[in-house]
Each structure stands twice: as structure tokens, then as C-alpha cells.
Design a protein around this motif. Structure first.
Motif, mmCIF file in Angstrom:
data_model
loop_
_atom_site.group_PDB
_atom_site.id
_atom_site.type_symbol
_atom_site.label_atom_id
_atom_site.label_comp_id
_atom_site.label_asym_id
_atom_site.label_seq_id
_atom_site.Cartn_x
_atom_site.Cartn_y
_atom_site.Cartn_z
ATOM 1 N N MET A 1 0.847 -1.205 0.000
ATOM 2 C CA MET A 1 0.000 0.000 0.000
ATOM 3 C C MET A 1 0.870 1.237 0.000
ATOM 4 O O MET A 1 1.879 1.299 0.705
ATOM 5 N N SER A 2 0.489 2.250 -0.795
ATOM 6 C CA SER A 2 1.326 3.454 -0.822
ATOM 7 C C SER A 2 1.103 4.265 0.466
ATOM 8 O O SER A 2 0.094 4.121 1.146
ATOM 9 N N THR A 3 2.071 5.140 0.759
ATOM 10 C CA THR A 3 1.996 5.929 1.986
ATOM 11 C C THR A 3 0.853 6.923 1.892
ATOM 12 O O THR A 3 0.771 7.679 0.919
ATOM 13 N N PRO A 4 -0.037 6.986 2.890
ATOM 14 C CA PRO A 4 -1.136 7.948 2.800
ATOM 15 C C PRO A 4 -0.643 9.382 2.931
ATOM 16 O O PRO A 4 0.296 9.660 3.680
ATOM 17 N N LEU A 5 -1.294 10.274 2.173
ATOM 18 C CA LEU A 5 -0.979 11.703 2.264
ATOM 19 C C LEU A 5 -2.111 12.387 3.035
ATOM 20 O O LEU A 5 -3.279 12.263 2.667
ATOM 21 N N VAL A 6 -1.743 13.067 4.094
ATOM 22 C CA VAL A 6 -2.748 13.695 4.951
ATOM 23 C C VAL A 6 -2.505 15.198 4.987
ATOM 24 O O VAL A 6 -1.367 15.650 5.160
ATOM 25 N N VAL A 7 -3.580 15.984 4.789
ATOM 26 C CA VAL A 7 -3.495 17.439 4.995
ATOM 27 C C VAL A 7 -4.078 17.728 6.367
ATOM 28 O O VAL A 7 -5.204 17.320 6.682
ATOM 29 N N MET A 8 -3.298 18.404 7.219
ATOM 30 C CA MET A 8 -3.759 18.773 8.569
ATOM 31 C C MET A 8 -3.750 20.290 8.656
ATOM 32 O O MET A 8 -2.731 20.913 8.359
ATOM 33 N N LYS A 9 -4.882 20.903 9.066
ATOM 34 C CA LYS A 9 -4.915 22.366 9.188
ATOM 35 C C LYS A 9 -5.129 22.753 10.650
ATOM 36 O O LYS A 9 -6.017 22.196 11.299
ATOM 37 N N PHE A 10 -4.320 23.681 11.131
ATOM 38 C CA PHE A 10 -4.463 24.154 12.513
ATOM 39 C C PHE A 10 -4.861 25.623 12.510
ATOM 40 O O PHE A 10 -4.179 26.464 11.911
ATOM 41 N N GLY A 11 -5.966 25.932 13.186
ATOM 42 C CA GLY A 11 -6.485 27.298 13.233
ATOM 43 C C GLY A 11 -5.730 28.175 14.216
ATOM 44 O O GLY A 11 -4.840 27.707 14.940
ATOM 45 N N GLY A 12 -6.122 29.443 14.246
ATOM 46 C CA GLY A 12 -5.399 30.455 15.028
ATOM 47 C C GLY A 12 -5.258 30.123 16.506
ATOM 48 O O GLY A 12 -4.177 30.300 17.087
ATOM 49 N N SER A 13 -6.330 29.611 17.135
ATOM 50 C CA SER A 13 -6.213 29.355 18.570
ATOM 51 C C SER A 13 -5.297 28.156 18.828
ATOM 52 O O SER A 13 -4.688 28.057 19.886
ATOM 53 N N SER A 14 -5.162 27.270 17.852
ATOM 54 C CA SER A 14 -4.307 26.083 18.030
ATOM 55 C C SER A 14 -2.819 26.434 17.990
ATOM 56 O O SER A 14 -1.991 25.654 18.448
ATOM 57 N N VAL A 15 -2.508 27.592 17.394
ATOM 58 C CA VAL A 15 -1.089 27.995 17.291
ATOM 59 C C VAL A 15 -0.900 29.370 17.943
ATOM 60 O O VAL A 15 -0.039 30.154 17.547
ATOM 61 N N ALA A 16 -1.716 29.647 19.004
ATOM 62 C CA ALA A 16 -1.772 31.013 19.541
ATOM 63 C C ALA A 16 -0.498 31.452 20.253
ATOM 64 O O ALA A 16 -0.232 32.648 20.373
ATOM 65 N N ASN A 17 0.296 30.518 20.765
ATOM 66 C CA ASN A 17 1.532 30.905 21.468
ATOM 67 C C ASN A 17 2.563 29.790 21.306
ATOM 68 O O ASN A 17 2.270 28.742 20.714
ATOM 69 N N ASN A 34 3.133 7.508 12.436
ATOM 70 C CA ASN A 34 2.196 6.479 11.961
ATOM 71 C C ASN A 34 2.426 6.134 10.493
ATOM 72 O O ASN A 34 1.711 5.324 9.920
ATOM 73 N N GLY A 35 3.355 6.848 9.867
ATOM 74 C CA GLY A 35 3.713 6.509 8.493
ATOM 75 C C GLY A 35 3.052 7.364 7.431
ATOM 76 O O GLY A 35 3.078 7.013 6.255
ATOM 77 N N SER A 36 2.461 8.507 7.818
ATOM 78 C CA SER A 36 1.817 9.346 6.802
ATOM 79 C C SER A 36 2.786 10.391 6.248
ATOM 80 O O SER A 36 3.699 10.829 6.938
ATOM 81 N N GLN A 37 2.528 10.787 5.021
ATOM 82 C CA GLN A 37 3.167 11.975 4.460
ATOM 83 C C GLN A 37 2.259 13.153 4.809
ATOM 84 O O GLN A 37 1.037 13.039 4.676
ATOM 85 N N LEU A 38 2.867 14.258 5.230
ATOM 86 C CA LEU A 38 2.024 15.322 5.773
ATOM 87 C C LEU A 38 2.223 16.661 5.102
ATOM 88 O O LEU A 38 3.350 17.114 4.887
ATOM 89 N N VAL A 39 1.095 17.316 4.812
ATOM 90 C CA VAL A 39 1.100 18.727 4.440
ATOM 91 C C VAL A 39 0.275 19.428 5.511
ATOM 92 O O VAL A 39 -0.869 19.044 5.775
ATOM 93 N N VAL A 40 0.882 20.406 6.176
ATOM 94 C CA VAL A 40 0.226 21.070 7.293
ATOM 95 C C VAL A 40 -0.076 22.510 6.886
ATOM 96 O O VAL A 40 0.797 23.216 6.379
ATOM 97 N N VAL A 41 -1.311 22.937 7.086
ATOM 98 C CA VAL A 41 -1.698 24.325 6.782
ATOM 99 C C VAL A 41 -1.921 25.032 8.108
ATOM 100 O O VAL A 41 -2.559 24.472 9.003
ATOM 101 N N VAL A 42 -1.377 26.222 8.252
ATOM 102 C CA VAL A 42 -1.589 26.950 9.512
ATOM 103 C C VAL A 42 -2.223 28.311 9.267
ATOM 104 O O VAL A 42 -1.994 28.972 8.248
#
Ligand code: ADP
Ligand code: ASP
Ligand code: MG
Length: 430
Positions: A1-17, A34-42
Motif C-alpha cells: 500500500m502506498s503511503t497515505p498523504l494527509v493534509v492537517m490544518k491548525f487554526g489560530g487558537s491552536s497555534v496562539a503561542n 504512523n507513516g503518513s506523508q504530511l502537508v500542514v496548513v496553519v
């Protein structure tokens, strides 16, 4: 199975400090292990976007739209770089990219740009080297201002203008990237556990929904449920991206926004939304003749002002009143545009009211059974709340009421439609 690609987005309060940024980094590191490839949006940290807007307003009451977008985009640059550094500190390879570097192109409408396309090459190349890619949300680039092609080539990029996608636009960055990269999952991490029957900050027994269909979510978002930007839901719908909304503060099941196969059977109001970003304009004694509505709404449309509800009364003696609502943040601009029309179009006066709000009930069940409107209006009447305007769609009823009664209205309607009760699926319907 190929490596899953996951997009994770974190909103303003999640990155507040700094502490929260480090916590987000640990969450990302765990997902990666867990073995995922990740693109993170902030999003920008905490209230940064509001602070930048206030700074611009302290300089001028009419900031240049192009300069304002460059300013606002810096909020997301800060958080993206800091999340990347926090990952480095954990030994996780990562790189931050601005929206333009991530290949996000938009139309040229500063402050409310729409994503036109995504060139995924840079992001894919960085993922291929094993890095977590952190993308600054809420922004892209446009070549429109210079009359160039929408899709820039590498040598055009110096000519691009930075655009922003409207408030809450990082959600849209995430869903667009999930679609453009062909991601396996799209997760929106926020400060609540998912989508609720109404804003859980107002009604304590608001109930979390395990699943909500795209159409119902779009109506809720459109009517003020800020938890998801409308355009993000629309892009998810068009591209068939299942959007998972969940808490960045606790491990708990979230809400899935997706095609809801049971939508027809949910014979019920599913949620309430309210919106305080509303102003009402009434044009008094407008001549009752063809072309007047165009004369009023044409200039507003050209200025990019979204007119929402419109009510035109029955004319008397050759004149009629027209009331409509617009976003409150656009009221000053709308007044500037409309004032000269009093003379040009020959109406008597213009009044404005920025102490109104919208309250809406939403649910596919509304179209299947009568009685929802009566119950809504009756509930508001029992609370002594005056309804100033009404509009409906197939799956929504919206009222305009006084802003200072909006929380009373939401609580009373939540109780009247028993939204705190677990819903039953009507297997006989649909
Ligand atoms: P983020 O910074 O993560 O993008 P937002 O503030 O934009 O978060 O959206 C989350 C907020 O949306 C919640 O804190 C909640 O008060 C509000 N909200 C409004 N309506 C709803 C709803 N129906 N379900 C969940 N949250 C809602
Ligand atoms: N920072 C932007 C805003 O506050 C975008 C976002 O948070 O999604 O609207
Ligand atoms: Mg948001």
C-alpha cells in the motif's frame, strides 16, 4: 500500500503561542510516526489577523487593498515558520512555504480572492525528500493585476501579487491542497470537537454532529457558523474531499463533512447559525419603475459588496421602500456609493442599521415537512423578539432580528427544535 498523504490544518487558537505551537508540532510528529506523508496548513497565531487589521486602520481608514493583503499574509508566514522550527527541534525534517511558494494561484480580488489553481510540483518535491511541508494558509498569488495569465510559470512569479482568501481562508487553503494533491485525508483541527447543532459557546447543550452533508454545512457556514469557511466546504463538495473537523486540544472523534446518504431521512432541523456581521440599509420612497433596482444593486456589485437579503415593499403612490442587508464591515463603503444615488435615482432618504443580526435554522428536513417556519416565528414571538426580515432557501429559514437578542433567539430555537436530543432517522421518508 502506498503511503497515505494527509493534509492537517491548525487554526489560530491552536497555534496562539509558543507552547501551543510546540504541542501542534508533537501532534504532527505523532501522525508522521504512523507513516503518513504530511502537508500542514496553519492560520496566523491567535488574533494576529485582527491586530494587523487594527494596525492598518490606525494608519488610514481606507488602506490600499494590495498593501493590506501583503500585510495580512505575514501573519501566516510567522506561524508557518515557527511550526517548522518546532518540528526541527523534535528532529522532524520540515519546511515552511508561503502560499505562492506552494503553487496556489488565485484571481485578483484582494481580500476575497478565490483559488484558481494549484501547481503541486514544489510541495510534492519537498514531500519526496521526506519533509513535512508547512503551508501558510489564507493566501495565494495572482498575476491578474498585471494582466498576465492566471497560471504563472516559474519565470513569472516575480510579477505575482499576494492575495488573501477572506476571513477564515486557511480552511480553504487546506481543502484546496487536499484536492490538488490528491490527499487521502483532510483534517481541520480547531478549538471545538467538531460541528455542533449551533455555536457551542452560546448553547451549552449544543450537540456534536458525527456527520453533516456538504449542502447543510454550506448553509450553516454561509449563515455565520464560522467554524468552516463557506468556500472550503464548496471546494470539498465539488472535489469530493471528505473534511474531518476535530479538536486540536483533545483526542476525540470529530465531525465528517461529506455526502450524507441519510440526508433525506433526517426529517429535522439539523442546526442553527447566527451572524452579527450584518447591516441593514433601507432606501425610502424609491420611484417604482424599471431600472431602479439595477441602479442601486449594480454599483454595489461592481464594488464587490455582497447583498444578502432584499425586501421590496408593495408600492404606494409610485414609490416603494427597499430594504437589504450587507456585511457590516462594508457599510461605510456602501453608504459612500449610495449617497449620490439619492439624488440620481430620486428616492427620498436612506437609513442604515448596524445593530441587527441574522438567525437561521438549517436542515434538509425543512423541505419535506411543513410547520418549521411557524414554529420558528412562534418561538421568537414567545420571546418577544421582533422579526425585521425573513428569507428562505429549500433547506433554510433566516430571520433578521435585533443584535442584542441574538443569543436569546439561538437558545430558544435550540430548545424549541429539541436539537440537544439525539436525532432519529426516519426510515419511512426519503
Ligand atoms: P480556527 O481558528 O480553528 O479556524 P474558528 O474560530 O474560525 O477556529 O472556528 C471555531 C469556532 O467556531 C468555535 O470556537 C465556535 O465558537 C464557532 N462555531 C460557530 N458555529 C459552530 C458550530 N455549529 N459548530 C462548532 N463551532 C461553531
Ligand atoms: N488568519 C485568517 C483569519 O483570521 C485566516 C484564518 O484564520 O483562517 O481570518
Ligand atoms: Mg477559522
Amino acid at each position: 500500500m502506498s503511503t497515505p498523504l494527509v493534509v492537517m490544518k491548525f487554526g489560530g487558537s491552536s497555534v496562539a503561542n509558543a507552547e501551543r505551537i510546540k504541542r501542534v508540532a508533537r501532534r504532527i510528529a505523532r501522525e508522521r510516526s504512523n507513516g503518513s506523508q504530511l502537508v500542514v496548513v496553519v492560520s496566523a497565531m491567535g488574533d494576529t489577523t485582527d491586530e494587523l487589521l487594527a494596525l492598518a486602520a490606525a494608519i488610514t481608514d481606507d488602506p490600499d487593498a494590495r498593501e493590506l493583503d501583503v500585510l495580512l499574509a505575514t501573519g501566516e508566514h510567522q506561524s508557518a515558520t515557527l511550526v517548522s522550527m518546532a518540528l526541527h527541534a523534535l528532529g522532524v525534517p520540515a519546511i515552511s512555504l508561503t502560499g505562492p511558494q506552494a503553487g496556489i494561484t488565485t484571481d485578483g480580488r484582494h481580500g476575497k480572492a478565490r483559488i484558481a489553481g494549484i501547481d503541486p510540483r514544489r510541495v510534492h518535491a519537498e514531500i519526496a525528500t521526506g519533509k513535512v511541508v508547512i503551508v501558510a494558509g489564507f493566501q495565494g498569488m495572482s498575476l491578474k493585476a498585471l494582466g498576465m495569465e492566471e497560471t504563472p510559470t516559474a519565470s513569472d512569479v516575480h510579477a505575482a501579487e499576494i492575495t488573501t482568501l477572506g476571513r477564515g481562508g486557511s480552511d480553504t487553503t487546506a481543502v484546496a491542497l487536499a484536492a490538488g494533491l490528491g490527499a487521502d485525508r483532510c483534517q481541520i483541527f480547531t478549538d471545538v470537537k467538531g460541528i455542533y447543532t449551533c455555536d457551542p459557546r452560546i448553547v451549552t447543550d449544543a450537540r456534536q454532529l458525527p456527520v453533516i452533508g456538504y449542502e447543510e454545512m454550506m448553509e450553516l457556514a454561509n449563515q455565520g457558523a464560522q467554524v468552516m469557511q463557506v468556500r472550503a466546504v464548496e471546494l470539498g463538495w465539488v472535489n469530493d474531499v471528505v473534511i474531518e473537523v476535530l479538536s486540536s486540544f483533545e483526542d476525540a472523534p470529530g465531525t465528517l463533512i461529506k455526502e450524507d446518504p441519510l440526508v433525506e431521512q433526517r426529517n429535522k432541523v439539523r442546526g442553527l447559525a447566527h451572524d452579527r456581521n450584518v447591516a441593514k440599509i433601507t432606501l425610502v420612497e424609491v420611484p417604482d419603475k424599471p431600472g431602479v433596482a439595477r441602479g442601486v444593486f449594480g454599483p454595489l456589485a461592481e464594488a464587490g459588496i455582497n447583498v444578502d437579503m432584499v425586501v421590496q415593499n408593495v408600492g404606494h403612490g409610485g414609490a416603494t421602500d427597499i430594504s437589504f442587508t450587507i456585511p457590516r464591515v462594508e457599510l461605510a463603503k456602501a453608504k459612500r456609493l449610495l449617497e449620490p444615488l439619492i439624488r440620481d435615482l430620486g428616492f427620498r432618504d436612506m437609513t442604515t442599521d448596524s445593530s441587527v443580526a441574522k438567525v437561521s435554522i438549517v436542515g434538509a428536513g425543512i423541505q419535506n415537512a411543513p410547520g418549521y417556519a411557524a414554529r420558528m416565528f412562534g418561538t421568537l414571538a414567545d420571546e418577544g423578539i421582533n422579526i425585521e426580515m425573513i428569507s428562505t432557501s429549500e433547506i433554510r429559514i433566516t430571520t433578521i432580528i435585533a443584535e442584542d437578542r441574538v443569543e436569546d433567539a439561538v437558545r430558544a430555537l435550540h430548545a424549541a427544535f429539541a436539537l440537544e436530543q439525539p436525532e432519529t432517522v426516519d426510515t419511512a421518508a426519503g
